[in-house]
Motif scaffolding. Structure first.
Motif, PDB file in Angstrom:
ATOM      1  N   ARG A   1     109.379  15.834 -52.005  1.00 39.27           N
ATOM      2  CA  ARG A   1     109.366  17.133 -51.328  1.00 39.27           C
ATOM      3  C   ARG A   1     109.319  16.996 -49.810  1.00 39.27           C
ATOM      4  O   ARG A   1     109.888  17.802 -49.083  1.00 39.27           O
ATOM      5  CB  ARG A   1     108.172  17.964 -51.815  1.00 39.27           C
ATOM      6  N   LYS A   2     108.630  15.977 -49.359  1.00 31.32           N
ATOM      7  CA  LYS A   2     108.514  15.749 -47.919  1.00 31.32           C
ATOM      8  C   LYS A   2     109.886  15.469 -47.304  1.00 31.32           C
ATOM      9  O   LYS A   2     110.200  15.952 -46.214  1.00 31.32           O
ATOM     10  CB  LYS A   2     107.551  14.579 -47.660  1.00 31.32           C
ATOM     11  N   ASN A   3     110.711  14.691 -48.025  1.00 34.43           N
ATOM     12  CA  ASN A   3     112.051  14.379 -47.530  1.00 34.43           C
ATOM     13  C   ASN A   3     112.898  15.645 -47.405  1.00 34.43           C
ATOM     14  O   ASN A   3     113.626  15.822 -46.418  1.00 34.43           O
ATOM     15  CB  ASN A   3     112.748  13.381 -48.449  1.00 34.43           C
ATOM     16  N   PHE A   4     112.804  16.511 -48.415  1.00 33.72           N
ATOM     17  CA  PHE A   4     113.562  17.770 -48.360  1.00 33.72           C
ATOM     18  C   PHE A   4     113.070  18.629 -47.186  1.00 33.72           C
ATOM     19  O   PHE A   4     113.873  19.251 -46.474  1.00 33.72           O
ATOM     20  CB  PHE A   4     113.423  18.548 -49.667  1.00 33.72           C
TER      21      PHE A   4
ATOM     22  N   ASN B   1     117.940  23.618 -40.226  1.00 33.60           N
ATOM     23  CA  ASN B   1     117.664  24.933 -39.628  1.00 33.60           C
ATOM     24  C   ASN B   1     117.789  24.914 -38.104  1.00 33.60           C
ATOM     25  O   ASN B   1     118.066  25.948 -37.486  1.00 33.60           O
ATOM     26  CB  ASN B   1     116.258  25.412 -40.018  1.00 33.60           C
ATOM     27  N   ARG B   2     117.571  23.766 -37.487  1.00 31.67           N
ATOM     28  CA  ARG B   2     117.614  23.663 -36.032  1.00 31.67           C
ATOM     29  C   ARG B   2     119.016  23.358 -35.497  1.00 31.67           C
ATOM     30  O   ARG B   2     119.239  23.404 -34.287  1.00 31.67           O
ATOM     31  CB  ARG B   2     116.626  22.574 -35.558  1.00 31.67           C
ATOM     32  N   ALA B   3     119.939  23.036 -36.381  1.00 36.14           N
ATOM     33  CA  ALA B   3     121.293  22.676 -35.942  1.00 36.14           C
ATOM     34  C   ALA B   3     122.086  23.903 -35.524  1.00 36.14           C
ATOM     35  O   ALA B   3     121.911  24.998 -36.067  1.00 36.14           O
ATOM     36  CB  ALA B   3     122.012  21.945 -37.062  1.00 36.14           C
ATOM     37  N   THR B   4     122.973  23.694 -34.565  1.00 34.48           N
ATOM     38  CA  THR B   4     123.863  24.769 -34.110  1.00 34.48           C
ATOM     39  C   THR B   4     125.042  24.914 -35.058  1.00 34.48           C
ATOM     40  O   THR B   4     125.481  26.029 -35.368  1.00 34.48           O
ATOM     41  CB  THR B   4     124.388  24.460 -32.694  1.00 34.48           C
ATOM     42  N   ALA B   5     125.580  23.783 -35.531  1.00 31.96           N
ATOM     43  CA  ALA B   5     126.740  23.780 -36.423  1.00 31.96           C
ATOM     44  C   ALA B   5     126.797  22.424 -37.133  1.00 31.96           C
ATOM     45  O   ALA B   5     125.984  21.527 -36.852  1.00 31.96           O
ATOM     46  CB  ALA B   5     128.020  24.042 -35.640  1.00 31.96           C
TER      47      ALA B   5
ATOM     48  N   GLY C   1     130.533  19.208 -47.613  1.00 33.40           N
ATOM     49  CA  GLY C   1     130.134  20.392 -46.857  1.00 33.40           C
ATOM     50  C   GLY C   1     129.680  21.529 -47.755  1.00 33.40           C
ATOM     51  O   GLY C   1     128.638  22.147 -47.508  1.00 33.40           O
ATOM     52  N   GLU C   2     130.443  21.795 -48.800  1.00 32.63           N
ATOM     53  CA  GLU C   2     130.109  22.909 -49.691  1.00 32.63           C
ATOM     54  C   GLU C   2     128.836  22.637 -50.484  1.00 32.63           C
ATOM     55  O   GLU C   2     128.017  23.539 -50.676  1.00 32.63           O
ATOM     56  CB  GLU C   2     131.277  23.186 -50.638  1.00 32.63           C
ATOM     57  N   LEU C   3     128.665  21.390 -50.935  1.00 30.62           N
ATOM     58  CA  LEU C   3     127.454  21.058 -51.690  1.00 30.62           C
ATOM     59  C   LEU C   3     126.227  21.110 -50.787  1.00 30.62           C
ATOM     60  O   LEU C   3     125.177  21.643 -51.179  1.00 30.62           O
ATOM     61  CB  LEU C   3     127.580  19.682 -52.339  1.00 30.62           C
TER      62      LEU C   3
ATOM     63  N   PHE D   1     121.056  23.420 -49.138  1.00 29.94           N
ATOM     64  CA  PHE D   1     120.173  23.816 -48.038  1.00 29.94           C
ATOM     65  C   PHE D   1     120.234  25.316 -47.734  1.00 29.94           C
ATOM     66  O   PHE D   1     119.580  25.782 -46.803  1.00 29.94           O
ATOM     67  CB  PHE D   1     120.515  23.023 -46.772  1.00 29.94           C
ATOM     68  N   LYS D   2     121.071  26.025 -48.505  1.00 27.98           N
ATOM     69  CA  LYS D   2     121.225  27.476 -48.303  1.00 27.98           C
ATOM     70  C   LYS D   2     121.574  27.801 -46.847  1.00 27.98           C
ATOM     71  O   LYS D   2     120.944  28.634 -46.193  1.00 27.98           O
ATOM     72  CB  LYS D   2     119.965  28.224 -48.749  1.00 27.98           C
ATOM     73  N   ILE D   3     122.580  27.103 -46.338  1.00 28.31           N
ATOM     74  CA  ILE D   3     123.032  27.314 -44.960  1.00 28.31           C
ATOM     75  C   ILE D   3     123.796  28.636 -44.877  1.00 28.31           C
ATOM     76  O   ILE D   3     124.730  28.875 -45.639  1.00 28.31           O
ATOM     77  CB  ILE D   3     123.934  26.149 -44.497  1.00 28.31           C
ATOM     78  N   LYS D   4     123.385  29.480 -43.954  1.00 28.92           N
ATOM     79  CA  LYS D   4     124.031  30.782 -43.781  1.00 28.92           C
ATOM     80  C   LYS D   4     124.358  31.008 -42.301  1.00 28.92           C
ATOM     81  O   LYS D   4     123.616  30.605 -41.418  1.00 28.92           O
ATOM     82  CB  LYS D   4     123.122  31.906 -44.276  1.00 28.92           C
ATOM     83  N   ASP D   5     125.481  31.661 -42.077  1.00 27.89           N
ATOM     84  CA  ASP D   5     125.873  32.109 -40.728  1.00 27.89           C
ATOM     85  C   ASP D   5     125.984  30.965 -39.720  1.00 27.89           C
ATOM     86  O   ASP D   5     125.754  31.155 -38.523  1.00 27.89           O
ATOM     87  CB  ASP D   5     124.876  33.160 -40.201  1.00 27.89           C
ATOM     88  N   LYS D   6     126.293  29.764 -40.207  1.00 24.80           N
ATOM     89  CA  LYS D   6     126.552  28.637 -39.311  1.00 24.80           C
ATOM     90  C   LYS D   6     127.842  27.950 -39.742  1.00 24.80           C
ATOM     91  O   LYS D   6     128.104  27.811 -40.944  1.00 24.80           O
ATOM     92  CB  LYS D   6     125.384  27.644 -39.320  1.00 24.80           C
TER      93      LYS D   6
END
Length: 384
Positions: free
Chosen positions: A134-137, A145-149, A158-160, A165-170
């Motif tokens: 869990r710590k690794n995740f 979350n801190r990345a711009t893109a 990319g899709e996986l 990570f439930k990446i949204k709006d980036k």
């Protein structure tokens, strides 16, 4: 434009050993400098602090610090502070980092941060159906979350990663890792060691190496003089707590088969191309990858490759045309594909030619570097 790469590995005589991640970064760095883009490389976790100037690239070796308490946090802050001082001093416009271990978790930059999805622990655990710490995740999710893109080497990766990570709006751009094809020439593709099978990569379960003993046994039933050559570092095995995957492999080979196996360990990178040229067939039965640099290197050297058929690999090879795609656990079919190539030298040569054409179309760094530059400029412009 001035780009920085934060990385745990970068091929150089003064850095710690490097793998595919470091190779892909070095290929891109070299291509960027040829396009007159200024580049700084920040290599963390090294034995000593040092700055190297080479080929118009400044390489910062960042030493590894030890802390008695919350080392994972304070080591990241140490790297972050070092990077920020260099960003300010050298006028860097954008920094890129890998997703592995979430090294940029808890880091703050005043410039855009792009994370290239080389393969996170989260990604690999999912593909291997292995429970993740869990710590690794947590680290990797914080970094995401801190990345711009993001840049992914394959659409599959990319899709996986977006889903996990439930990446949204980036933005997640798909830009393949590339090769300088001038360094990958095979002037005599018709000359190779008859019935020689070559595997290159770390000896680790996720790379499918524990499937090779049974596959090799099936091949030797029809081709008893077959030879299997293994090149790469040994590693521990998380499933059995064994300190050596090679020892696990040896126990899976019959005594007779083992006589025809040569494990060379880690060899200098500049020697690997010659082993690829000498091989009849290159095999990569991996369960978890984002692209696979050594696969496209073998293809560039006009080798017939039998590769895994999982997700990312379908973006590398057209099955039956520029190589073969087989699931690693399908030992019968995997062995059949190898033997099909052994039986037909003209098929080997033809597939090798088409593999080279495919690398020229899809993995030429001279073309791909322009995609990277355009994406960097877009993100810098959006952030400013």
């Amino acid at each position: 434009m001035h780009i920085a790469f934060l990385t745990p590995e970068f091929p150089h005589q003064e850095t710690l050993p490097s793998g595919g991640l470091g190779t892909s970064i070095k290929n891109l760095v070299s291509a960027l400098t040829r396009e007159n883009v200024k580049v700084t490389v920040l290599v963390y976790g090294q034995k000593e602090q040092k700055i190297i100037e080479e080929n118009n690239v400044r390489i910062h070796l960042i030493d590894k610090k030890s802390y008695k308490f919350l080392g994972w946090f304070f080591h990241r802050k140490y790297i972050n502070n070092y990077c920020n001082s260099i960003i300010k001093k050298e006028g860097i416009d954008l920094i890129e980092a890998p997703d592995w271990t979430g090294i940029t978790a808890f880091m703050n930059f005043k410039i855009p941060l792009i994370i290239r999805l080389h393969g996170s622990d989260t990604y690999f655990c999912h593909l291997e159906n292995r429970k993740q710490n869990r710590k690794n995740f947590w680290f990797e999710k914080n970094a995401i979350n801190r990345a711009t893109a993001f840049i992914a080497p394959t659409k599959f990766a990319g899709e996986l990663s977006k889903s996990l990570f439930k990446i949204k709006d980036k933005t997640i751009a798909t830009i393949h890792n590339g090769l300088d094809l001038q360094n990958f020439e095979n002037y005599a593709p018709e000359e190779f060691g008859k019935n020689v099978i070559l595997y290159i990569g770390t000896l680790i379960r996720k790379k499918g190496v524990l499937e090779l003993p049974e596959i090799f046994s099936k091949v030797r039933m029809r081709f008893p003089n077959s030879k299997l050559v293994l090149i790469g570092n040994d590693s521990l095995d998380v499933n059995t707590n064994s300190t050596s995957t090679w020892e696990l492999m040896k126990n899976l080979f019959s005594k007779d088969d083992l006589k025809n196996v040569d494990y060379l360990g880690k060899i200098p990178y500049n020697q690997i191309h010659e082993y690829i040229r000498k091989a009849n067939v290159c095999v990569f039965p991996t369960f978890a990858e984002t692209l696979g640099m050594v696969t496209i290197e073998s293809m560039a050297l006009q080798k017939a490759v039998v590769n895994s058929n999982i997700g990312w690999s379908k973006e590398l090879i057209i099955d039956g045309e520029s190589g073969f795609l087989v699931h690693p656990s399908n030992h019968d079919l995997y062995a059949d594909r190898i033997m099909e190539l052994f039986e037909d030298q003209s098929l080997c040569i033809e597939i090798g030619k088409k593999a080279r054409i495919r690398t020229e179309s899809n993995f030429d760094i001279h073309k791909l570097v322009k995609e990277n530059i355009a994406f960097y400029k877009k993100i810098i412009h959006q952030k400013s």
